[in-house]
Design a protein around this motif. Structure first.
Motif, short mmCIF file in Angstrom:
data_model
loop_
_atom_site.label_atom_id
_atom_site.label_comp_id
_atom_site.label_asym_id
_atom_site.label_seq_id
_atom_site.Cartn_x
_atom_site.Cartn_y
_atom_site.Cartn_z
N ALA A 140 0.83 -1.20 0.00
CA ALA A 140 0.00 0.00 0.00
C ALA A 140 0.86 1.25 0.00
CB ALA A 140 -0.91 0.01 1.23
N ALA A 174 3.70 2.67 -3.58
CA ALA A 174 3.23 1.65 -2.65
C ALA A 174 4.39 0.74 -2.25
CB ALA A 174 2.12 0.83 -3.30
N PRO A 209 -4.32 -0.67 4.76
CA PRO A 209 -4.22 0.25 3.63
C PRO A 209 -5.25 1.37 3.76
CG PRO A 209 -4.32 -2.03 2.89
CD PRO A 209 -4.66 -2.03 4.36
#
Length: 160
Positions: free
Chosen positions: A35, A136, A158
């Motif tokens: 994430a 991410a 996330p």
């Protein structure tokens, strides 16, 4: 290992090898989720260490040498946020205060865009910005040197 005092249950992850030298950095990355904007939290209990007595979280990790890390160190009496580029840590921010030993603590880091917020036992102790890692990445746990540390209830949430 078994630990009846753990906040999330009786089984915890322990970094038990206290023979490391000052240069040893232990990074354990979760495979998922990956994430960009993320909240990572863990209950931790730094138990022992002559050189270092720390517990930390890694986030937006490209790999074990490129990431952000926030760590609490009972010997140095602080919580620090670093960026680690090619294995070299650079200090971004710190909060200095005596940290209680012999008990469980909650360490949390949240990153949204370039804004990073760190909480220690629910209290915001660091707020800063940095744009070194913008993509991410993975998250996980961190210790240093000869730290003997227990971890429990790792949460990777996330936000994007």
């Amino acid at each position: 290992v078994e630990d009846a005092t753990a906040p999330g249950g009786a089984r915890v992850l322990e970094q038990s090898d206290g023979a490391g030298d000052e240069a040893r950095l232990c990074v354990l990355l979760a495979d998922a989720p990956v994430a960009r904007d993320v909240r990572v939290a863990v209950s931790c209990q730094p138990l022992d260490g002559r050189l270092d007595r720390s517990a930390g979280l890694v986030f937006r990790a490209v790999d074990d040498r490129n990431h952000y890390v926030v760590r609490a160190n009972l010997l140095e009496k602080d919580v620090r946020l670093y960026r680690c580029v090619d294995g070299v840590r650079e200090d971004l921010a710190a909060w200095e205060q005596r940290l209680a030993k012999g008990r469980w603590h909650r360490l949390e880091a949240e990153i949204r865009g370039d804004r990073i917020v760190v909480r220690w036992n629910g209290e915001v102790v660091i707020e800063t910005t940095d744009a070194t890692f913008t993509e991410a990445g993975r998250a996980g746990l961190w210790t240093k040197a000869d730290s003997v540390t227990r971890f429990d209830d790792l949460r990777i949430e996330p936000l994007d």
